[in-house]
Write an enzyme that holds these catalytic residues in place. Structure first.
Site, short mmCIF file in Angstrom:
data_model
loop_
_atom_site.label_atom_id
_atom_site.label_comp_id
_atom_site.label_asym_id
_atom_site.label_seq_id
_atom_site.Cartn_x
_atom_site.Cartn_y
_atom_site.Cartn_z
N CYS A 264 -3.26 -63.69 3.33
CA CYS A 264 -3.83 -62.60 2.89
C CYS A 264 -5.29 -62.40 2.33
O CYS A 264 -5.41 -64.34 2.00
CB CYS A 264 -3.18 -61.93 1.84
SG CYS A 264 -3.92 -60.35 1.15
N LEU A 265 -6.07 -62.05 2.94
CA LEU A 265 -7.83 -62.59 2.90
C LEU A 265 -7.86 -62.19 1.14
O LEU A 265 -8.11 -63.16 0.29
CB LEU A 265 -8.80 -61.31 3.34
CG LEU A 265 -8.56 -61.74 4.96
CD1 LEU A 265 -9.40 -61.08 5.48
CD2 LEU A 265 -9.17 -63.55 5.12
N GLY B 182 -7.13 -58.50 9.85
CA GLY B 182 -7.05 -57.05 8.83
C GLY B 182 -7.32 -57.17 7.96
O GLY B 182 -7.46 -57.70 7.03
N HIS C 152 1.20 -54.89 6.77
CA HIS C 152 0.26 -55.92 5.71
C HIS C 152 -0.54 -54.79 5.30
O HIS C 152 -0.59 -54.67 4.28
CB HIS C 152 0.35 -57.31 6.55
CG HIS C 152 -0.64 -57.96 5.89
ND1 HIS C 152 -0.08 -59.52 5.13
CD2 HIS C 152 -1.63 -58.05 4.78
CE1 HIS C 152 -1.49 -59.71 4.37
NE2 HIS C 152 -2.66 -58.66 4.17
N GLU C 153 -1.66 -54.31 6.38
CA GLU C 153 -2.56 -53.52 5.66
C GLU C 153 -2.70 -52.17 5.14
O GLU C 153 -2.85 -51.69 4.53
CB GLU C 153 -3.66 -52.64 7.29
CG GLU C 153 -4.28 -55.00 7.45
CD GLU C 153 -4.43 -55.52 6.30
OE1 GLU C 153 -4.88 -55.48 5.05
OE2 GLU C 153 -4.61 -56.76 6.76
N HIS D 78 -1.29 -52.96 1.50
CA HIS D 78 -2.64 -52.94 0.78
C HIS D 78 -3.04 -51.01 0.37
O HIS D 78 -3.13 -51.18 -1.15
CB HIS D 78 -3.88 -52.91 1.72
CG HIS D 78 -3.83 -54.86 1.05
ND1 HIS D 78 -4.28 -55.58 -0.02
CD2 HIS D 78 -4.09 -55.51 2.26
CE1 HIS D 78 -3.59 -56.37 0.76
NE2 HIS D 78 -3.30 -56.85 1.84
N GLN E 93 -9.03 -53.49 -0.58
CA GLN E 93 -9.71 -55.13 -0.71
C GLN E 93 -10.86 -55.68 -0.62
O GLN E 93 -11.87 -56.38 -0.74
CB GLN E 93 -9.20 -56.14 0.62
CG GLN E 93 -7.42 -55.82 0.72
CD GLN E 93 -7.49 -56.82 1.95
OE1 GLN E 93 -7.33 -56.29 3.04
NE2 GLN E 93 -7.14 -58.39 1.85
#
Length: 173
Positions: A90-91, A45, A132-133, A136, A50
């Site tokens: 997380c990226l 995701g 999670h996304e 963000h 991000q």
């Protein structure tokens, strides 16, 4: 085009994002860039903030579940009382993996890439990825769910990420 992923410490990751509209500049290209960047990073995701864009947009691609979807202007309208705990990464926070508790199921209303309204229920891993996304685009990070002591123990690593001293296997800024 593959874009650099914004690292922990950037203010945009704490911003409540703006709605996406038909007039959002270069939206089709941004969405394509998000898919390319996600594939290059090896994640499941990715949210617009991000990539430095304060927009209510994220993409999910789970080969395990044969699921690929862009979510524009999503709103979680219901969630289960049953919680599950699983490890998340997380990226934007490379190298940190933590056990996070989230609702097992969600009901979400969103627009797809063609601005068609959808409403779907998701369970298990897909619900977790989406939450999670979704966090963000609301200025929230997975580490916000950690107990204070655990967050304190991660401060050195987080500082290393925010100052660019930890490298990820994908482009970051």
């Amino acid at each position: 085009m593959i874009l650099p992923i914004v690292a922990y410490g950037s203010n945009i990751l704490r911003r409540i994002c703006d709605p996406v509209t038909h007039q959002t500049p270069a939206l089709p290209q941004l969405t394509l860039d998000m898919w390319d960047t996600l594939r290059r990073a090896g994640g499941v995701g990715l949210a617009a903030p991000q990539l430095g864009k304060a927009l209510r947009l994220f993409v999910i691609n789970s080969e395990t579940h044969d699921f690929r979807q862009a979510f524009l202007n999503p709103v979680i309208i219901d969630q289960s009382e049953t919680m599950t705990t699983d490890t998340e990464g997380c990226l934007s926070i490379p190298g940190i993996w933590e056990d996070i508790s989230r609702p097992e199921s969600i009901l979400i209303r969103y627009e797809d890439e063609n601005f068609i309204f959808r409403e779907n229920a998701f369970h298990g891993d897909l619900a977790r990825m989406i939450q999670h996304e979704y966090d963000h685009i609301n200025g929230k990070l997975m580490i916000d769910y950690l107990p204070p002591l655990r967050k304190q123990l991660l401060q050195h690593k987080l500082k290393m990420i925010s100052t660019g001293k930890i490298r990820a296997p994908y482009p970051m800024k």
